[in-house]
Design a protein around this motif. Structure first.
Motif, mmCIF file in Angstrom:
data_model
loop_
_atom_site.group_PDB
_atom_site.id
_atom_site.type_symbol
_atom_site.label_atom_id
_atom_site.label_comp_id
_atom_site.label_asym_id
_atom_site.label_seq_id
_atom_site.Cartn_x
_atom_site.Cartn_y
_atom_site.Cartn_z
ATOM 1 N N GLU A 1 -97.544 18.643 -135.135
ATOM 2 C CA GLU A 1 -96.574 19.478 -134.404
ATOM 3 C C GLU A 1 -97.263 20.671 -133.750
ATOM 4 O O GLU A 1 -96.966 21.025 -132.623
ATOM 5 C CB GLU A 1 -95.468 19.991 -135.350
ATOM 6 N N LYS B 1 -99.146 19.554 -130.708
ATOM 7 C CA LYS B 1 -98.224 19.332 -129.576
ATOM 8 C C LYS B 1 -97.803 20.665 -128.960
ATOM 9 O O LYS B 1 -97.737 20.800 -127.741
ATOM 10 C CB LYS B 1 -96.981 18.568 -130.035
ATOM 11 N N GLU B 2 -97.506 21.647 -129.827
ATOM 12 C CA GLU B 2 -97.097 22.960 -129.328
ATOM 13 C C GLU B 2 -98.223 23.586 -128.520
ATOM 14 O O GLU B 2 -97.996 24.156 -127.457
ATOM 15 C CB GLU B 2 -96.711 23.871 -130.496
#
Length: 164
Positions: free
Chosen positions: A35, A38-39
């Protein structure tokens, strides 16, 4: 050990080097979750190219593999660590310019809990100032550096000749 690995003609043994570091020392390096990665990618791609390719771009901390790679690709020799006047010096010999810079060396030294007082990167000694903006999860994007953000404020209603 790092100097021996860099000087050898073989591929770097990252496992051997990583085994030398404690869990606390390794925690100074970025190991993103899926995550978080991705951020970071969203942050990177949503930021304008002019900012993205400038020193104003916030960057995540070094990851361990990138630091090793920077040492291997750096066009310099690691010489020694010496002590002078109660301070320690990481000595290196650059072969040319650009040689890769000192950022990976700073990351390595900081992971052991040491602070950087100054750097002589071949252009003369300068006090060390960590001027880089750090990226952290949750940082607003697209990123606009503070100076540029203030330029985008609403224009004044005063005539130009009364601004002072």
């Amino acid at each position: 050990m790092l100097r021996q690995e860099k000087d050898s003609s073989e591929e770097p043994n990252e496992e051997k080097l990583s085994a030398f570091l404690s869990a606390e020392e390794k925690s100074h390096f970025w190991s993103p979750s899926e995550e978080e990665q991705k951020e970071w990618q969203n942050f990177w791609s949503s930021t304008s190219v002019e900012v993205r390719l400038s020193p104003k771009m916030p960057l995540p901390p070094w990851d361990l593999e990138s630091m090793y790679e920077a040492f291997w690709n750096g066009d310099y020799d690691l010489i020694s660590i010496s002590k002078e006047n109660e301070s320690f010096h990481l000595n290196f010999y650059p072969h040319g310019y650009p040689y890769g810079g000192t950022d990976s060396m700073v990351a390595l030294i900081k992971c052991f809990g040491h602070s950087i007082v100054g750097i002589d990167d071949g252009t003369g000694y300068a006090e060390y100032v960590d001027w880089k903006v750090k990226w952290v999860p949750g940082m607003k994007y697209p990123y606009i550096p503070p100076k540029e953000e203030s330029k985008k404020q609403a224009p004044s209603n005063k005539p130009w000749w009364k601004l002072w």
